[in-house]
Design an enzyme around this catalytic site. Sequence first.
Site, short mmCIF file in Angstrom:
data_model
loop_
_atom_site.label_atom_id
_atom_site.label_comp_id
_atom_site.label_asym_id
_atom_site.label_seq_id
_atom_site.Cartn_x
_atom_site.Cartn_y
_atom_site.Cartn_z
N ASP A 23 0.89 -1.18 -0.12
CA ASP A 23 0.12 0.03 0.13
C ASP A 23 0.97 1.14 0.08
OD1 ASP A 23 -3.01 0.80 1.25
OD2 ASP A 23 -1.45 2.26 1.13
N GLU A 135 -2.87 -0.21 -4.04
CA GLU A 135 -3.18 -1.37 -3.15
C GLU A 135 -3.13 -2.48 -3.87
OE1 GLU A 135 -6.28 -0.73 -0.67
OE2 GLU A 135 -5.94 -2.53 0.37
#
Length: 444
Positions: A23, A135
């Site tokens: 992320d 992500e």
Amino acid sequence: MAEETLPGTADDDGPDSIVLHVDMDCFYAACERLREPELEGKPVVVGMGYEPGEGHGAVATASYEAREFGVESAQPISTALERLPRIDDLAPDDDPAAAGHYRTVDLEFYKSVAADVKAILHDCADVVREVSIDEAYLDVTDRTAWDLAASGDRTLAEGFARYVKQRIAREVGVAASIGVAPNMSTAKIASDFDKPDGLVVVRPGEVRSFLAPIPVEEVHGVGPVTARKLGSLGIETAGDLADADAAVLEAEFGSRGRELHERARGYDDRTVTPTGRPKSLSRESAFTEPTDDSEDKREVVRALAADVADRARSRGAMYRTIGIKVVVPPFDINTRATSLSGPVDDPELVESVALDLLDAEFEATTVRKLGVRVSKLSFADADQSSLDGWESAGSGGADGDGDGDGRVSDEPEASAAADGADEPPNTGGETPSRGGQSSLVEFD
Ligand code: DCP
Ligand code: MG
């Protein structure tokens, strides 16, 4: 990952998958800093509605410096401006560090940066699930191991994750936080655990103790309403949830209660189901004890070759490179591959090439693990946007985290990675090929 154990081998990859959750840190702000490096180290707020006269709008993201002033995603612009006035509005003797630099969302630019990051992720893993613009989950079970690196008490998986992180930083210029764990939900919590610039590794035996102090709202599937209900039952942490009576949870939340209970106890049997297409397909298997028995090794290579060729065929994939991986104790990884003159779907050729590569150099070698890989894939149904029947066995239909927070979500897209651009820290080999070509291997 319920795959059969090959004869004569220990399925050491079996339940202990290696999942990375990647992320990006304050992603839109990091993108703005790429094209305006002078914003580095300063409070940066990205959103809509900051222009004079526009009173509406919300914060998309804030740099970590801006977050120290209480600015956060989804906050109304008016609140952000109260907490962090615009740098342009400061009086000459005001402290410029206590003011924000505001930039309007430029999604096209952020998507182009995200595509560069995703290309690296696809280069580093066969199975990549893109969840949002910044992500993704990677299943790297075939690419690394939970074993300790020779140099100390760190796992090989940690070294691999560090390599992914460094490539993103070096090649794209933005920072990622990565969580490494044996399952998806733990990997996600781990990536968030030490942001920004985090790298948190939760080894298979540590999942439950790692999760215990985590607030319940961070457990996958627990939204604000569920968290409040759990709170009223005295359940504040994942540890409380793990220790709770499953029957009580089921009475309160139905079958989801049992699932949450399992997650808190570190069980999550979802497999990482990919978006886009793989760059290669591989399978490897470890021997219970290292062996130099030529026939044992050949038998395993034959089984691996059949498995990989079968998977390629079921996905409609043709391959132009066939390779093997030979792990010599303790962790010396050798890879060899042969390039073909054109793409094929030919299980017998996978077997014979893999056996030739094995016999050529490793006939007498003591090995602890063997692998077979086909790569340089092309797909007959290239126009189809998704692959049917992809890894259907055991898939729990993982589809992101269902946060429903209205963030931008990336469309699945095929890997744009350049072949073999930059390899993980393993050895590679070059062999003469059948079609007169030779190629440097992209097998890890
Ligand atoms: N985003 C948005 N609106 C939200 C949340 C996020 O537009 N309510 C956008 C901006 C973020 C990007 O999505 O940069 C990624 O979301 P993240 O939740 O990953 O947030 P960041 O990457 O900004 O920060 P973090 O470092 O916490 O991951
Ligand atoms: Mg992020």
